[in-house]
Design an enzyme around this catalytic site. Structure first.
Site, PDB file in Angstrom:
ATOM      1  N   HIS A 118      14.945 -41.438 -24.312  1.00 48.89           N
ATOM      2  CA  HIS A 118      14.959 -42.797 -24.228  1.00 48.89           C
ATOM      3  C   HIS A 118      14.622 -43.584 -22.840  1.00 48.89           C
ATOM      4  O   HIS A 118      15.310 -43.083 -21.726  1.00 48.89           O
ATOM      5  CB  HIS A 118      16.029 -43.400 -24.736  1.00 48.89           C
ATOM      6  CG  HIS A 118      16.286 -43.332 -26.291  1.00 48.89           C
ATOM      7  ND1 HIS A 118      15.102 -43.782 -26.971  1.00 48.89           N
ATOM      8  CD2 HIS A 118      17.178 -42.903 -27.289  1.00 48.89           C
ATOM      9  CE1 HIS A 118      15.521 -43.672 -28.375  1.00 48.89           C
ATOM     10  NE2 HIS A 118      16.591 -43.068 -28.267  1.00 48.89           N
ATOM     11  N   CYS A 174       9.642 -44.598 -23.288  1.00 45.22           N
ATOM     12  CA  CYS A 174       9.200 -46.126 -23.488  1.00 45.22           C
ATOM     13  C   CYS A 174       9.605 -46.739 -22.162  1.00 45.22           C
ATOM     14  O   CYS A 174      10.448 -46.332 -21.309  1.00 45.22           O
ATOM     15  CB  CYS A 174      10.155 -46.784 -24.388  1.00 45.22           C
ATOM     16  SG  CYS A 174       9.888 -45.972 -26.317  1.00 45.22           S
TER      17      CYS A 174
END
Length: 328
Positions: A118, A174
């Protein structure tokens, strides 16, 4: 192949003892020691659990050994299914592994950092981000111990490197476009996306760079303080400040899965859960191992464009010639 001599750029400035100096960097020939750190986090049992990140870390480890001559014993791998507590990607373990990666680095060494997990953003506090947001990555224990900010990764893995030492990084996450805080970002035409240092730098910036290149971090920050105060006045000032404080004489390259404003896909390719960027990087170089930086960026974009909206980014710690061969 990259030239072996020092590459000078930007305006000259007066250094210590009134000698004229000019910023420089040095490409790595990548024929020294090879070390790698691969991190894959699936966040088992947590919200927004991922599926392909551990696979990515192991696939990249195997790829580096088979394609680029890295040795198993010189690769540290952190995954949240590891049996050894030191190989769990906690915040402490990740930061310690980053320090291990760059320890005793020498010119012409080739270091490789891969992260699949993440990513996100947090408010920028030092004025070096044009969008006002620092990029962050999330250790498996981020809920207890917090995230890792791009400034900290830059301090550990970029600032400490000598001229001529390569660090290649891949961020499959991301909001990772500038996750290593490298100030030179390139388009698929091989052109800088922002004004380059030679055109924009004034004496204050060059003084800051001079201090940075001598290892005088306090001097660099002091020289750049005027820019910090005006950084909120426009993106141009922020870009100048980033170049003054984050340009490095080392040879640092970052491939990221998307722009800072985008997300990166947790995908399925060839029947296996994988991060789209990790898959595209290995596929592109398996299809054609001999590519320039510009060709490889185009290859990554073409592979991902077929199924995903994310646009891979290429950034560096110095102004570079994107027509030279990608090696690591």
């Amino acid at each position: 192949m990259p030239p072996s001599n020092q590459q000078h750029f930007g305006p000259q400035f007066q250094g210590p003892n009134h000698q004229m100096q000019q910023p420089f960097f040095q490409y790595s020939q990548c024929n020294g020691k090879k070390k790698a750190l691969c991190i894959g986090i699936n966040y088992f049992g947590q919200d927004a659990e991922l599926r392909g990140c551990i696979n990515d870390a192991r696939n990249v480890q195997r790829f580096l050994i088979e394609k680029f001559g890295y040795r198993m014993e010189d690769i540290v791998i952190l995954t949240d299914d590891a049996q050894n507590p030191r190989q769990i990607p906690t915040k402490d373990n990740m930061l310690n592994a980053m320090r291990w990666l760059v320890q005793n680095a020498q010119p012409n060494d080739s270091l490789f950092f891969h992260y699949s997990g993440h990513g996100g953003q947090t408010k920028d506090t030092d004025g070096d981000e044009q969008d006002g947001e620092d990029e962050v990555i999330y250790p498996v224990d981020f809920q207890q111990n917090g995230h890792i900010v791009d400034d900290e990764m830059h301090d550990i893995m970029v600032r400490s490197l000598p001229p001529g030492c390569r660090l290649t990084s891949i961020f499959d996450a991301c909001h990772s476009g500038s996750a290593l805080d490298l100030p030179y970002i390139y388009s698929t035409e091989g052109k800088l996306k922002e004004p380059n240092l030679a055109a924009e730098a004034g004496s204050g910036l060059m003084s800051a760079f001079s201090s940075y290149s001598r290892g005088d971090i306090g001097g660099a920050l002091q020289s750049a303080m005027g820019l910090v105060k005006t950084a909120t006045g426009g993106n141009k000032k922020k870009a100048e400040y980033a170049k003054a404080t984050k340009t490095s004489p080392a040879d640092v390259i970052s491939w990221s899965g998307c722009k800072d404003s985008q997300t990166s896909a947790d995908a399925t390719e060839a029947g296996q859960a994988t991060g789209a960027m990790s898959y595209a990087f290995m596929l592109a170089l398996n299809q054609n191992p001999q590519q320039s930086y510009m060709q490889l960026l185009k290859s990554l974009r073409e592979i991902l464009r077929a199924k995903y909206s994310q646009k891979p980014q290429l950034s560096s710690s110095h102004p570079m010639d994107t027509n030279i061969m990608f090696i690591c």
